[in-house]
Design a protein around this motif. Structure first.
Motif, PDB file in Angstrom:
ATOM      1  N   GLU A 185       6.234   6.780  -5.462  1.00  0.00           N
ATOM      2  CA  GLU A 185       7.512   6.109  -5.710  1.00  0.00           C
ATOM      3  C   GLU A 185       7.980   5.341  -4.469  1.00  0.00           C
ATOM      4  O   GLU A 185       8.470   4.210  -4.577  1.00  0.00           O
ATOM      5  CB  GLU A 185       8.562   7.144  -6.110  1.00  0.00           C
ATOM      6  CG  GLU A 185       8.315   7.767  -7.477  1.00  0.00           C
ATOM      7  CD  GLU A 185       9.213   8.953  -7.733  1.00  0.00           C
ATOM      8  OE1 GLU A 185      10.116   9.207  -6.903  1.00  0.00           O
ATOM      9  OE2 GLU A 185       9.014   9.636  -8.757  1.00  0.00           O
ATOM     10  N   GLU A 186       7.825   5.947  -3.300  1.00  0.00           N
ATOM     11  CA  GLU A 186       8.252   5.264  -2.069  1.00  0.00           C
ATOM     12  C   GLU A 186       7.358   4.069  -1.762  1.00  0.00           C
ATOM     13  O   GLU A 186       7.827   3.038  -1.261  1.00  0.00           O
ATOM     14  CB  GLU A 186       8.259   6.250  -0.908  1.00  0.00           C
ATOM     15  CG  GLU A 186       9.338   7.317  -1.035  1.00  0.00           C
ATOM     16  CD  GLU A 186       9.347   8.279   0.129  1.00  0.00           C
ATOM     17  OE1 GLU A 186       8.943   7.877   1.241  1.00  0.00           O
ATOM     18  OE2 GLU A 186       9.757   9.435  -0.061  1.00  0.00           O
ATOM     19  N   THR A 187       6.074   4.200  -2.046  1.00  0.00           N
ATOM     20  CA  THR A 187       5.165   3.072  -1.844  1.00  0.00           C
ATOM     21  C   THR A 187       5.545   1.911  -2.753  1.00  0.00           C
ATOM     22  O   THR A 187       5.580   0.745  -2.324  1.00  0.00           O
ATOM     23  CB  THR A 187       3.712   3.500  -2.098  1.00  0.00           C
ATOM     24  OG1 THR A 187       3.401   4.634  -1.276  1.00  0.00           O
ATOM     25  CG2 THR A 187       2.747   2.375  -1.770  1.00  0.00           C
ATOM     26  N   LEU A 188       5.870   2.224  -4.015  1.00  0.00           N
ATOM     27  CA  LEU A 188       6.306   1.186  -4.948  1.00  0.00           C
ATOM     28  C   LEU A 188       7.635   0.582  -4.512  1.00  0.00           C
ATOM     29  O   LEU A 188       7.864  -0.626  -4.670  1.00  0.00           O
ATOM     30  CB  LEU A 188       6.422   1.764  -6.358  1.00  0.00           C
ATOM     31  CG  LEU A 188       5.101   2.163  -7.023  1.00  0.00           C
ATOM     32  CD1 LEU A 188       5.358   2.883  -8.351  1.00  0.00           C
ATOM     33  CD2 LEU A 188       4.221   0.942  -7.249  1.00  0.00           C
ATOM     34  N   LEU A 189       8.527   1.403  -3.967  1.00  0.00           N
ATOM     35  CA  LEU A 189       9.795   0.893  -3.434  1.00  0.00           C
ATOM     36  C   LEU A 189       9.544  -0.144  -2.348  1.00  0.00           C
ATOM     37  O   LEU A 189      10.163  -1.220  -2.335  1.00  0.00           O
ATOM     38  CB  LEU A 189      10.623   2.047  -2.873  1.00  0.00           C
ATOM     39  CG  LEU A 189      11.869   1.645  -2.072  1.00  0.00           C
ATOM     40  CD1 LEU A 189      12.975   1.192  -3.009  1.00  0.00           C
ATOM     41  CD2 LEU A 189      12.345   2.796  -1.189  1.00  0.00           C
ATOM     42  N   LEU A 190       8.635   0.170  -1.431  1.00  0.00           N
ATOM     43  CA  LEU A 190       8.330  -0.772  -0.361  1.00  0.00           C
ATOM     44  C   LEU A 190       7.652  -2.025  -0.911  1.00  0.00           C
ATOM     45  O   LEU A 190       7.899  -3.130  -0.419  1.00  0.00           O
ATOM     46  CB  LEU A 190       7.460  -0.091   0.700  1.00  0.00           C
ATOM     47  CG  LEU A 190       8.215   0.922   1.567  1.00  0.00           C
ATOM     48  CD1 LEU A 190       7.245   1.783   2.355  1.00  0.00           C
ATOM     49  CD2 LEU A 190       9.188   0.209   2.507  1.00  0.00           C
ATOM     50  N   GLU A 191       6.819  -1.866  -1.915  1.00  0.00           N
ATOM     51  CA  GLU A 191       6.226  -3.040  -2.549  1.00  0.00           C
ATOM     52  C   GLU A 191       7.318  -3.959  -3.107  1.00  0.00           C
ATOM     53  O   GLU A 191       7.255  -5.187  -2.957  1.00  0.00           O
ATOM     54  CB  GLU A 191       5.274  -2.618  -3.671  1.00  0.00           C
ATOM     55  CG  GLU A 191       3.972  -2.009  -3.190  1.00  0.00           C
ATOM     56  CD  GLU A 191       3.059  -1.630  -4.345  1.00  0.00           C
ATOM     57  OE1 GLU A 191       3.435  -1.890  -5.515  1.00  0.00           O
ATOM     58  OE2 GLU A 191       1.982  -1.075  -4.081  1.00  0.00           O
ATOM     59  N   ARG A 192       8.347  -3.370  -3.744  1.00  0.00           N
ATOM     60  CA  ARG A 192       9.445  -4.181  -4.281  1.00  0.00           C
ATOM     61  C   ARG A 192      10.202  -4.878  -3.165  1.00  0.00           C
ATOM     62  O   ARG A 192      10.556  -6.056  -3.272  1.00  0.00           O
ATOM     63  CB  ARG A 192      10.405  -3.307  -5.097  1.00  0.00           C
ATOM     64  CG  ARG A 192       9.853  -2.803  -6.399  1.00  0.00           C
ATOM     65  CD  ARG A 192      10.969  -2.397  -7.357  1.00  0.00           C
ATOM     66  NE  ARG A 192      11.831  -1.357  -6.814  1.00  0.00           N
ATOM     67  CZ  ARG A 192      11.575  -0.057  -6.915  1.00  0.00           C
ATOM     68  NH1 ARG A 192      10.463   0.364  -7.514  1.00  0.00           N
ATOM     69  NH2 ARG A 192      12.421   0.831  -6.423  1.00  0.00           N
ATOM     70  N   ALA A 193      10.464  -4.148  -2.089  1.00  0.00           N
ATOM     71  CA  ALA A 193      11.178  -4.751  -0.969  1.00  0.00           C
ATOM     72  C   ALA A 193      10.403  -5.924  -0.393  1.00  0.00           C
ATOM     73  O   ALA A 193      10.972  -6.991  -0.095  1.00  0.00           O
ATOM     74  CB  ALA A 193      11.437  -3.700   0.106  1.00  0.00           C
ATOM     75  N   LEU A 194       9.100  -5.765  -0.220  1.00  0.00           N
ATOM     76  CA  LEU A 194       8.278  -6.835   0.329  1.00  0.00           C
ATOM     77  C   LEU A 194       8.236  -8.030  -0.613  1.00  0.00           C
ATOM     78  O   LEU A 194       8.328  -9.183  -0.177  1.00  0.00           O
ATOM     79  CB  LEU A 194       6.873  -6.313   0.597  1.00  0.00           C
ATOM     80  CG  LEU A 194       6.758  -5.228   1.682  1.00  0.00           C
ATOM     81  CD1 LEU A 194       5.394  -4.556   1.617  1.00  0.00           C
ATOM     82  CD2 LEU A 194       7.009  -5.806   3.056  1.00  0.00           C
ATOM     83  N   THR A 195       8.111  -7.769  -1.909  1.00  0.00           N
ATOM     84  CA  THR A 195       8.061  -8.852  -2.898  1.00  0.00           C
ATOM     85  C   THR A 195       9.373  -9.617  -2.953  1.00  0.00           C
ATOM     86  O   THR A 195       9.394 -10.855  -3.054  1.00  0.00           O
ATOM     87  CB  THR A 195       7.728  -8.294  -4.288  1.00  0.00           C
ATOM     88  OG1 THR A 195       6.442  -7.670  -4.233  1.00  0.00           O
ATOM     89  CG2 THR A 195       7.707  -9.391  -5.331  1.00  0.00           C
ATOM     90  N   ASP A 196      10.492  -8.872  -2.861  1.00  0.00           N
ATOM     91  CA  ASP A 196      11.817  -9.481  -2.978  1.00  0.00           C
ATOM     92  C   ASP A 196      12.381  -9.945  -1.639  1.00  0.00           C
ATOM     93  O   ASP A 196      13.520 -10.413  -1.576  1.00  0.00           O
ATOM     94  CB  ASP A 196      12.792  -8.488  -3.615  1.00  0.00           C
ATOM     95  CG  ASP A 196      12.418  -8.136  -5.047  1.00  0.00           C
ATOM     96  OD1 ASP A 196      11.638  -8.898  -5.645  1.00  0.00           O
ATOM     97  OD2 ASP A 196      12.893  -7.104  -5.547  1.00  0.00           O
ATOM     98  N   HIS A 197      11.607  -9.779  -0.558  1.00  0.00           N
ATOM     99  CA  HIS A 197      12.019 -10.194   0.789  1.00  0.00           C
ATOM    100  C   HIS A 197      13.288  -9.471   1.249  1.00  0.00           C
ATOM    101  O   HIS A 197      14.115 -10.039   1.969  1.00  0.00           O
ATOM    102  CB  HIS A 197      12.214 -11.711   0.860  1.00  0.00           C
ATOM    103  CG  HIS A 197      10.996 -12.482   0.436  1.00  0.00           C
ATOM    104  ND1 HIS A 197       9.852 -12.544   1.198  1.00  0.00           N
ATOM    105  CD2 HIS A 197      10.748 -13.199  -0.692  1.00  0.00           C
ATOM    106  CE1 HIS A 197       8.945 -13.282   0.562  1.00  0.00           C
ATOM    107  NE2 HIS A 197       9.453 -13.684  -0.575  1.00  0.00           N
ATOM    108  N   VAL A 198      13.442  -8.229   0.820  1.00  0.00           N
ATOM    109  CA  VAL A 198      14.513  -7.381   1.330  1.00  0.00           C
ATOM    110  C   VAL A 198      14.070  -6.840   2.693  1.00  0.00           C
ATOM    111  O   VAL A 198      12.953  -6.322   2.808  1.00  0.00           O
ATOM    112  CB  VAL A 198      14.796  -6.205   0.373  1.00  0.00           C
ATOM    113  CG1 VAL A 198      15.860  -5.283   0.942  1.00  0.00           C
ATOM    114  CG2 VAL A 198      15.209  -6.734  -0.998  1.00  0.00           C
ATOM    115  N   PRO A 199      14.874  -6.949   3.741  1.00  0.00           N
ATOM    116  CA  PRO A 199      14.464  -6.413   5.037  1.00  0.00           C
ATOM    117  C   PRO A 199      14.032  -4.951   4.920  1.00  0.00           C
ATOM    118  O   PRO A 199      14.771  -4.116   4.401  1.00  0.00           O
ATOM    119  CB  PRO A 199      15.727  -6.567   5.895  1.00  0.00           C
ATOM    120  CG  PRO A 199      16.424  -7.748   5.307  1.00  0.00           C
ATOM    121  CD  PRO A 199      16.173  -7.645   3.816  1.00  0.00           C
TER     122      PRO A 199
END
Length: 243
Positions: free
Chosen positions: A83-97
């Motif tokens: 779940e945390e890995t997917l969270l970071l994937e979303r952040a990277l995709t959405d350009h969230v710091p």
């Protein structure tokens, strides 16, 4: 994505917004990173997925994500690791710091397709160890000469990322992906109180190959913490600066 700043009446940017903070143990805190974010006006949304606290489904209401360290491995099959890995994937995709600390950096590396593994000779880094900035790192800011560690695994530099700092036993110490995603193998969040607690609760780790005795941790703190604090302030301002 939520904005990370608002305009004041004087026309100056004032920090504002909510930063998602991911911790991994009941007694864990975001330490001085959390303190400094709050001083800058940010609200902390603290979640502990390892204790069954759910992560947000989207990051629309967050202007940053920090995933901290923990005793588990980025290679573990636990559902919250995925779940945390997917969270970071979303952040990277959405350009969230996004900022990963130790385990968090390893999860970010895995989210970007890089490997995480133990040292080939079984070494660990527990205590203060030398840090050397690369040319890319030096272009960002001055870096401290020693930083605090507590880990036995390290990450490969993901494809497309810049290596910012190197070490001896674990050569990959910090990377940047894009403009606002950073992985740090070391622990700039650690206060003296946190260090004292870690060396007591984790005393069994201090006999592992490469680890330093507890007294060396406290001596290192006295010698190196001022430089780490200066670096951390500059780093956080760089990390959360509007792109």
């Amino acid at each position: 994505m939520a904005r990370c700043s608002v305009e004041t009446a004087e026309g100056l940017a004032a920090p504002s917004g909510t930063v998602l903070v991911v911790l991994h143990q009941a007694r864990s805190t975001p330490g001085r990173i959390g303190e400094r974010l709050q001083r800058r006006g940010y609200v902390l949304d603290v979640r502990r997925p390892s204790l069954d606290e759910p992560l947000p489904e989207t990051l629309d209401r967050h202007c940053g994500v920090v995933v901290f360290g923990g005793p588990m491995s980025a290679n573990d099959p636990n559902p919250f690791i995925k779940e945390e890995t997917l969270l970071l994937e979303r952040a990277l995709t959405d350009h969230v710091p996004a900022l990963g600390i130790c385990l968090g950096a390893q999860l970010m590396a895995r989210a970007l397709g890089a490997a995480v593994a133990t040292h080939a000779e079984g070494m660990c880094e527990i205590g203060y160890y030398p840090l050397r900035a690369t040319a890319a790192g030096e272009a960002l800011m001055p870096w401290p000469g020693h930083v605090y560690h507590w880990h036995s695994e390290g990450f490969e530099v993901p494809r497309g990322a810049e290596l910012l700092a190197t070490g001896e036993a674990f050569p990959n110490q910090a990377f940047r992906y894009g403009q606002n995603a950073y992985g740090l193998q070391f622990h700039p969040e650690v206060t003296r109180e946190m260090m004292a607690a870690w060396t007591v609760r984790g005393a069994h780790m201090l006999t592992r190959p490469g680890a330093q005795p507890a007294e060396a941790h406290l001596t290192g703190f006295s010698r190196h913490d001022e430089a780490v604090c200066r670096w951390l302030d500059a780093f956080l301002d760089t990390w959360l600066a509007p792109v």
